[in-house]
Motif scaffolding. Structure first.
Motif, short mmCIF file in Angstrom:
data_model
loop_
_atom_site.label_atom_id
_atom_site.label_comp_id
_atom_site.label_asym_id
_atom_site.label_seq_id
_atom_site.Cartn_x
_atom_site.Cartn_y
_atom_site.Cartn_z
N GLU A 3 0.83 -1.21 0.00
CA GLU A 3 0.00 0.00 0.00
C GLU A 3 0.86 1.26 0.00
N ARG A 4 2.14 1.14 0.34
CA ARG A 4 3.07 2.29 0.27
C ARG A 4 3.57 2.53 -1.15
N TYR A 5 3.39 1.54 -2.01
CA TYR A 5 3.90 1.60 -3.37
C TYR A 5 2.84 2.20 -4.28
N VAL A 6 3.08 3.39 -4.77
CA VAL A 6 2.10 4.13 -5.56
C VAL A 6 2.57 4.21 -7.01
N VAL A 7 1.70 3.80 -7.92
CA VAL A 7 2.04 3.79 -9.35
C VAL A 7 1.46 5.01 -10.04
N LEU A 8 2.30 5.62 -10.87
CA LEU A 8 1.84 6.60 -11.85
C LEU A 8 1.94 5.90 -13.20
N HIS A 109 1.41 -9.37 -6.86
CA HIS A 109 2.32 -8.24 -6.60
C HIS A 109 1.51 -6.95 -6.65
N ARG A 110 0.98 -6.57 -5.49
CA ARG A 110 0.06 -5.44 -5.42
C ARG A 110 0.77 -4.12 -5.15
N TYR A 111 0.09 -3.06 -5.55
CA TYR A 111 0.49 -1.69 -5.28
C TYR A 111 -0.65 -1.03 -4.50
N HIS A 112 -0.51 0.25 -4.19
CA HIS A 112 -1.59 1.01 -3.56
C HIS A 112 -2.83 0.87 -4.43
N HIS A 113 -3.99 0.83 -3.79
CA HIS A 113 -5.23 0.57 -4.52
C HIS A 113 -5.65 1.68 -5.48
N THR A 114 -5.05 2.87 -5.34
CA THR A 114 -5.30 3.95 -6.30
C THR A 114 -4.09 4.09 -7.20
N VAL A 115 -4.33 4.04 -8.49
CA VAL A 115 -3.27 4.23 -9.49
C VAL A 115 -3.54 5.58 -10.16
N PHE A 116 -2.53 6.42 -10.20
CA PHE A 116 -2.67 7.75 -10.78
C PHE A 116 -2.34 7.68 -12.26
N PHE A 117 -3.29 8.12 -13.06
CA PHE A 117 -3.19 8.01 -14.51
C PHE A 117 -2.99 9.38 -15.14
N THR A 118 -1.98 9.47 -15.98
CA THR A 118 -1.81 10.67 -16.79
C THR A 118 -2.58 10.42 -18.09
N PRO A 119 -3.54 11.30 -18.40
CA PRO A 119 -4.34 11.10 -19.61
C PRO A 119 -3.55 11.49 -20.86
N PRO A 120 -4.04 11.09 -22.02
CA PRO A 120 -3.41 11.56 -23.26
C PRO A 120 -3.41 13.09 -23.27
N TRP A 121 -2.28 13.64 -23.64
CA TRP A 121 -2.13 15.10 -23.67
C TRP A 121 -1.29 15.44 -24.90
N LEU A 156 -8.70 3.96 -10.62
CA LEU A 156 -7.93 4.92 -11.41
C LEU A 156 -8.27 6.33 -10.99
N ALA A 157 -7.26 7.13 -10.77
CA ALA A 157 -7.43 8.56 -10.51
C ALA A 157 -6.73 9.29 -11.66
#
Length: 180
Positions: A3-8, A109-121, A156-157
């Protein structure tokens, strides 16, 4: 611990590395994108595990690197921010070969339950020596990731298209809310 591991994650060229650099500047532990590190190493050595030469070999190396990154991250206290990670690599391998890599690597192999997504830009998208694919390929990858993460139970955030500091603020604010 995971849960400490946060994915972008999200769209290639969407600003993930810039956000991670801002988080590092603020004192957080960050893990650089496996793909860029692999490409740099492969190009320096003349090897062929490059996404434009052998995508399956590249994805397998990205999986190995991501697993090693998770082990190394255990030494860091607090949040650890990953520029992409194991699931992104598994999505690439499954897309390239049809191997059921997403379930195989994504569930245990889990990460934090919220994954931060950069949208197409498109306005900030740029190719470079390590990102040779065009925006159309980036959009295809984005759609695959947008499906894979929720299928594994992640929320997804999608980050707003604002300045780098504001995007980093949004990540940290969301984590603070989730920690409460």
């Amino acid at each position: 611990m995971s849960e400490r591991y946060v994915v972008l994650s999200g769209c290639s060229g969407g600003g993930k590395s810039s956000i991670l650099a801002e988080l590092r500047r603020r004192g957080y532990a960050v893990v650089e994108e496996p793909g860029r590190r692999i490409i740099q190493s492969e190009m320096a050595s003349g090897s062929q595990a490059l996404p434009w030469v052998d995508i399956a070999a590249f994805a397998r190396r990205a999986i190995e690197t991501s697993l090693a990154d998770r082990v190394a991250a255990a030494a860091s206290a607090g949040w650890v921010f990953f520029d992409r990670g194991l699931i992104d690599a598994a999505v690439a391998l499954e897309h390239a070969t049809g191997e059921p890599a997403i379930e195989r690597y994504g569930r245990p192999h889990r990460y934090h339950h919220t994954v931060f997504f950069t949208p197409p830009w498109p306005e900030i998208y740029a190719s470079d020596p390590e990102r040779r694919h065009g925006l159309d390929d980036a959009l295809g990858e984005y759609r695959r990731l947008e499906h894979a993460y929720p299928a594994l139970g992640y929320r997804l955030a999608v980050l707003p298209k604002v300045g780098v500091a504001a995007r980093a603020d949004a990540v940290l604010a969301a984590l603070e809310v989730n920690a409460a």
